[in-house]
Design a protein around this motif. Structure first.
Motif, mmCIF file in Angstrom:
data_model
loop_
_atom_site.group_PDB
_atom_site.id
_atom_site.type_symbol
_atom_site.label_atom_id
_atom_site.label_comp_id
_atom_site.label_asym_id
_atom_site.label_seq_id
_atom_site.Cartn_x
_atom_site.Cartn_y
_atom_site.Cartn_z
ATOM 1 N N ILE A 65 67.337 62.240 52.105
ATOM 2 C CA ILE A 65 65.921 62.159 52.461
ATOM 3 C C ILE A 65 65.197 63.440 52.058
ATOM 4 O O ILE A 65 64.090 63.395 51.511
ATOM 5 C CB ILE A 65 65.765 61.883 53.971
ATOM 6 C CG1 ILE A 65 66.197 60.448 54.277
ATOM 7 C CG2 ILE A 65 64.334 62.115 54.441
ATOM 8 C CD1 ILE A 65 66.331 60.148 55.749
ATOM 9 N N VAL A 68 64.666 63.345 48.321
ATOM 10 C CA VAL A 68 63.587 62.424 47.943
ATOM 11 C C VAL A 68 62.235 63.078 48.183
ATOM 12 O O VAL A 68 61.326 62.981 47.344
ATOM 13 C CB VAL A 68 63.709 61.091 48.717
ATOM 14 C CG1 VAL A 68 62.435 60.272 48.609
ATOM 15 C CG2 VAL A 68 64.890 60.290 48.210
ATOM 16 N N ILE A 69 62.091 63.764 49.297
ATOM 17 C CA ILE A 69 60.830 64.452 49.579
ATOM 18 C C ILE A 69 60.565 65.534 48.533
ATOM 19 O O ILE A 69 59.443 65.666 48.027
ATOM 20 C CB ILE A 69 60.854 65.036 51.002
ATOM 21 C CG1 ILE A 69 60.824 63.897 52.020
ATOM 22 C CG2 ILE A 69 59.687 65.994 51.226
ATOM 23 C CD1 ILE A 69 61.098 64.327 53.441
ATOM 24 N N GLN A 87 50.164 57.968 48.087
ATOM 25 C CA GLN A 87 50.852 58.398 49.302
ATOM 26 C C GLN A 87 50.684 57.368 50.413
ATOM 27 O O GLN A 87 51.637 57.065 51.137
ATOM 28 C CB GLN A 87 50.321 59.746 49.771
ATOM 29 C CG GLN A 87 50.750 60.895 48.921
ATOM 30 C CD GLN A 87 50.174 62.203 49.413
ATOM 31 O OE1 GLN A 87 49.301 62.237 50.275
ATOM 32 N NE2 GLN A 87 50.657 63.302 48.856
ATOM 33 N N MET A 90 52.985 54.445 49.644
ATOM 34 C CA MET A 90 54.397 54.801 49.815
ATOM 35 C C MET A 90 54.758 54.945 51.290
ATOM 36 O O MET A 90 55.788 54.433 51.731
ATOM 37 C CB MET A 90 54.725 56.088 49.057
ATOM 38 C CG MET A 90 54.826 55.866 47.589
ATOM 39 S SD MET A 90 55.411 57.253 46.609
ATOM 40 C CE MET A 90 55.412 58.619 47.656
ATOM 41 N N TYR A 91 53.919 55.646 52.047
ATOM 42 C CA TYR A 91 54.212 55.823 53.466
ATOM 43 C C TYR A 91 54.136 54.494 54.213
ATOM 44 O O TYR A 91 54.915 54.256 55.132
ATOM 45 C CB TYR A 91 53.281 56.851 54.091
ATOM 46 C CG TYR A 91 53.481 58.244 53.558
ATOM 47 C CD1 TYR A 91 54.746 58.704 53.214
ATOM 48 C CD2 TYR A 91 52.416 59.108 53.383
ATOM 49 C CE1 TYR A 91 54.945 59.982 52.720
ATOM 50 C CE2 TYR A 91 52.603 60.385 52.903
ATOM 51 C CZ TYR A 91 53.864 60.814 52.572
ATOM 52 O OH TYR A 91 54.040 62.073 52.087
ATOM 53 N N SER A 92 53.202 53.634 53.820
ATOM 54 C CA SER A 92 53.126 52.308 54.435
ATOM 55 C C SER A 92 54.382 51.505 54.129
ATOM 56 O O SER A 92 54.918 50.813 55.009
ATOM 57 C CB SER A 92 51.896 51.553 53.931
ATOM 58 O OG SER A 92 50.728 52.239 54.265
ATOM 59 N N GLY A 93 54.862 51.574 52.901
ATOM 60 C CA GLY A 93 56.093 50.877 52.528
ATOM 61 C C GLY A 93 57.292 51.404 53.290
ATOM 62 O O GLY A 93 58.145 50.626 53.735
ATOM 63 N N VAL A 94 57.365 52.706 53.461
ATOM 64 C CA VAL A 94 58.465 53.296 54.229
ATOM 65 C C VAL A 94 58.390 52.834 55.683
ATOM 66 O O VAL A 94 59.409 52.485 56.290
ATOM 67 C CB VAL A 94 58.440 54.838 54.136
ATOM 68 C CG1 VAL A 94 59.354 55.478 55.152
ATOM 69 C CG2 VAL A 94 58.809 55.282 52.734
ATOM 70 N N LEU A 95 57.191 52.814 56.238
ATOM 71 C CA LEU A 95 57.025 52.373 57.618
ATOM 72 C C LEU A 95 57.429 50.900 57.772
ATOM 73 O O LEU A 95 58.155 50.546 58.710
ATOM 74 C CB LEU A 95 55.583 52.575 58.084
ATOM 75 C CG LEU A 95 55.271 52.113 59.500
ATOM 76 C CD1 LEU A 95 56.052 52.956 60.515
ATOM 77 C CD2 LEU A 95 53.782 52.192 59.771
ATOM 78 N N GLY A 97 59.451 49.179 55.828
ATOM 79 C CA GLY A 97 60.893 49.100 55.635
ATOM 80 C C GLY A 97 61.652 49.554 56.868
ATOM 81 O O GLY A 97 62.616 48.910 57.289
ATOM 82 N N PHE A 98 61.215 50.657 57.467
ATOM 83 C CA PHE A 98 61.872 51.157 58.679
ATOM 84 C C PHE A 98 61.754 50.164 59.821
ATOM 85 O O PHE A 98 62.726 49.894 60.527
ATOM 86 C CB PHE A 98 61.270 52.508 59.081
ATOM 87 C CG PHE A 98 61.788 53.025 60.391
ATOM 88 C CD1 PHE A 98 63.070 53.533 60.487
ATOM 89 C CD2 PHE A 98 60.997 52.982 61.531
ATOM 90 C CE1 PHE A 98 63.563 54.002 61.692
ATOM 91 C CE2 PHE A 98 61.467 53.448 62.735
ATOM 92 C CZ PHE A 98 62.756 53.954 62.820
#
Length: 110
Positions: A65, A68-69, A87, A90-95, A97-98
């Motif tokens: 992680i 990646v950052i 951004q 990407m952050y929405s996709g990570v959220l 996915g999580f």
């Protein structure tokens, strides 16, 4: 030293300003690349040392992680202006996915 402001109107000052900025950016990329290599060596050493899998898996995932950052912010230039939409997506996709993984893990384990 001359005023190194990019909008001073003098082409030489603008050139020096851009040259200085590019040198700083290259220095940060080299430092980040070195740190990423170091993290990779640490991950290999942790696996090779024979630690418990309960330590190795979260440790290697944490190092991944961090890498990646580093790649997003220093090699993909996400720290520069004008990348707010990328951004956000990407952050929405990570959220999403999580939350999806958390949902399925919760459904399966409880």
């Amino acid at each position: 030293m001359a005023n190194l402001h990019p909008n001073s109107g003098d082409p030489k000052v603008t050139y020096e300003y851009r040259r200085k900025k590019h040198a700083e950016e290259m220095r940060m990329q080299v430092v980040t690349f070195t740190m990423m290599i170091f993290f990779t060596v640490i991950a290999f050493a942790a696996v090779g040392a024979g630690f418990s899998k309960w330590f190795i898996v979260p440790f290697v995932l944490l190092l991944a992680i961090v890498q990646v950052i580093f790649q997003l912010y220093y090699f993909m230039h996400m720290s520069h202006k004008g990348h707010a939409e990328a951004q956000l997506f990407m952050y929405s996709g990570v959220l999403v996915g999580f939350l999806t993984i958390l949902t399925f893990v919760t459904i399966i384990w409880w």
